[in-house]
Scaffold this motif. Structure first.
Motif, short mmCIF file in Angstrom:
data_model
loop_
_atom_site.label_atom_id
_atom_site.label_comp_id
_atom_site.label_asym_id
_atom_site.label_seq_id
_atom_site.Cartn_x
_atom_site.Cartn_y
_atom_site.Cartn_z
N LEU A 176 -8.13 3.25 -5.12
CA LEU A 176 -6.89 2.66 -4.63
C LEU A 176 -6.85 1.27 -5.19
O LEU A 176 -7.71 0.41 -4.78
CB LEU A 176 -6.41 2.82 -3.18
CG LEU A 176 -5.34 2.22 -2.50
CD1 LEU A 176 -4.00 3.09 -3.29
CD2 LEU A 176 -5.30 2.37 -1.14
N VAL A 177 -6.06 0.87 -5.99
CA VAL A 177 -6.11 -0.63 -6.57
C VAL A 177 -4.70 -0.97 -6.64
O VAL A 177 -3.54 -0.44 -6.83
CB VAL A 177 -6.14 -0.40 -8.05
CG1 VAL A 177 -6.20 -1.66 -8.81
CG2 VAL A 177 -7.63 0.31 -8.39
N GLU A 178 -4.62 -2.03 -5.66
CA GLU A 178 -3.41 -3.07 -5.41
C GLU A 178 -3.10 -3.92 -6.44
O GLU A 178 -3.84 -4.75 -6.99
CB GLU A 178 -3.52 -3.48 -3.91
CG GLU A 178 -1.97 -4.12 -3.59
CD GLU A 178 -2.22 -4.87 -2.28
OE1 GLU A 178 -1.94 -6.10 -2.16
OE2 GLU A 178 -2.25 -4.03 -1.26
N GLY A 209 0.82 -1.09 0.13
CA GLY A 209 0.00 -0.13 -0.02
C GLY A 209 0.87 1.34 -0.10
O GLY A 209 2.05 1.44 -0.54
N LEU A 210 0.36 2.24 0.44
CA LEU A 210 0.76 3.74 0.48
C LEU A 210 1.56 3.92 1.78
O LEU A 210 1.48 3.49 2.90
CB LEU A 210 -0.31 4.83 0.28
CG LEU A 210 -0.99 4.85 -0.79
CD1 LEU A 210 -2.23 5.67 -0.98
CD2 LEU A 210 -0.39 4.78 -2.18
N THR A 211 2.39 4.78 1.60
CA THR A 211 3.22 5.16 2.76
C THR A 211 2.50 6.57 3.57
O THR A 211 1.67 6.85 2.96
CB THR A 211 4.74 5.73 2.62
OG1 THR A 211 4.49 6.98 1.83
CG2 THR A 211 5.74 4.74 1.70
N LEU A 226 -0.48 12.73 0.39
CA LEU A 226 -0.73 13.24 -0.92
C LEU A 226 -1.87 12.77 -1.73
O LEU A 226 -2.57 13.66 -2.29
CB LEU A 226 0.39 13.05 -1.87
CG LEU A 226 1.98 13.76 -1.25
CD1 LEU A 226 3.17 12.97 -1.96
CD2 LEU A 226 1.89 15.07 -1.25
N ALA A 227 -2.19 11.53 -1.59
CA ALA A 227 -3.28 11.01 -2.20
C ALA A 227 -4.65 11.51 -1.89
O ALA A 227 -5.61 11.59 -2.74
CB ALA A 227 -3.29 9.43 -1.95
N HIS A 282 -9.92 -8.22 -4.98
CA HIS A 282 -9.18 -7.02 -5.28
C HIS A 282 -9.49 -5.87 -4.39
O HIS A 282 -10.10 -6.11 -3.41
CB HIS A 282 -9.76 -6.52 -6.77
CG HIS A 282 -11.14 -5.88 -6.57
ND1 HIS A 282 -12.23 -6.81 -6.90
CD2 HIS A 282 -11.65 -4.98 -6.28
CE1 HIS A 282 -13.34 -6.44 -6.82
NE2 HIS A 282 -13.06 -5.12 -6.38
N THR A 283 -8.58 -5.02 -4.26
CA THR A 283 -8.62 -3.83 -3.24
C THR A 283 -9.28 -2.49 -4.06
O THR A 283 -9.08 -2.11 -5.09
CB THR A 283 -7.25 -3.47 -2.84
OG1 THR A 283 -6.68 -4.52 -2.30
CG2 THR A 283 -7.32 -2.41 -1.63
#
Length: 224
Positions: free
Chosen positions: A183-185, A166-168, A174-175, A214-215
């Motif tokens: 958000l798609v992994e 995922g994201l930091t 920022l997102a 899926h995410t």
């Protein structure tokens, strides 16, 4: 009867003429009719009926009792019936759907370019030029730093792609500037993403359910 319908329309029209004359906006015609007698007219086209209804309504709308009157309802019914006889009316679809806008989604990536078909990968400058009108925008998480703090408004979907993990925390911050992004992994959700990017779809077609592979997340500010 035709005589009664005509009398109804005549009286409402005279009421409008009296209202205008009383305010200095015209005068009542000399020798005006007070009783209507129907005389048949042949070979009227539907569009001529519509135009006559519109002309009468324009001339009568000043009547204080026009809105909601029997004459008003009668003209609405006549116009409705005439419209149904217009050429092509019967063949026209009852429900209208906005045509799909086939187009290649525009994307921006860094060193990681996901293996997703049908994306036009571009530069930050071109992305901003196409941001508002592109059918879909695809971003990888590493390019969030390259986006301006204030982005143009867009109505189409934005897909933010991440790798496992995922994201930091900084990327989450920022997102949040993207608003209603998805958000798609990858690679977990690769098949789902490809389905969404088909030209005749363009927007997410289904919501996440338990057990789906899926995410799918609408981005909101990350909880502290």
């Amino acid at each position: 009867s035709p005589d009664e319908a005509g009398q109804l329309l005549l009286e409402e029209n005279l009421a409008a003429a009296r209202w205008r004359a009383g305010r200095g906006r015209g005068r009542l015609p000399a020798g005006r009719l007070l009783t209507y007698r129907h005389r048949p007219v042949e070979d009227w086209e539907p569009v001529e009926v519509l135009k006559a209804v519109h002309a009468y309504s324009h001339a009568t709308a000043d009547s204080p009792g026009w809105a909601g009157s029997a004459a008003h309802r009668f003209t609405v019914d006549v116009a409705h019936a005439a419209a149904q006889h217009l050429p092509g009316y019967a063949e026209a679809p009852w429900r209208w759907r906005r045509p799909s806008r086939p187009g290649v989604p525009v994307g921006l990536c860094g060193t990681w370019r996901p293996d997703v078909a049908d994306i036009s990968w571009t530069t930050p400058t071109e992305l901003l030029q196409r941001w508002a009108h592109a059918d879909a925008v695809v971003l990888t998480s590493e390019v969030l730093e390259q986006l301006p703090a204030k982005l143009p408004t867009r109505s189409g979907p934005v897909y933010l792609l991440t790798r496992p993990g995922g994201l930091t925390p900084h990327q989450w911050e920022l997102a949040g500037l993207l608003g209603q992004a998805l958000l798609v992994e990858l690679p977990t959700a690769a098949a789902w993403l490809q389905e969404q990017l088909q030209p005749d779809i363009g927007v997410p077609q289904r919501s996440p359910r338990a057990g789906m592979d899926h995410t799918w997340v609408r981005l909101r500010p990350r909880p502290s």
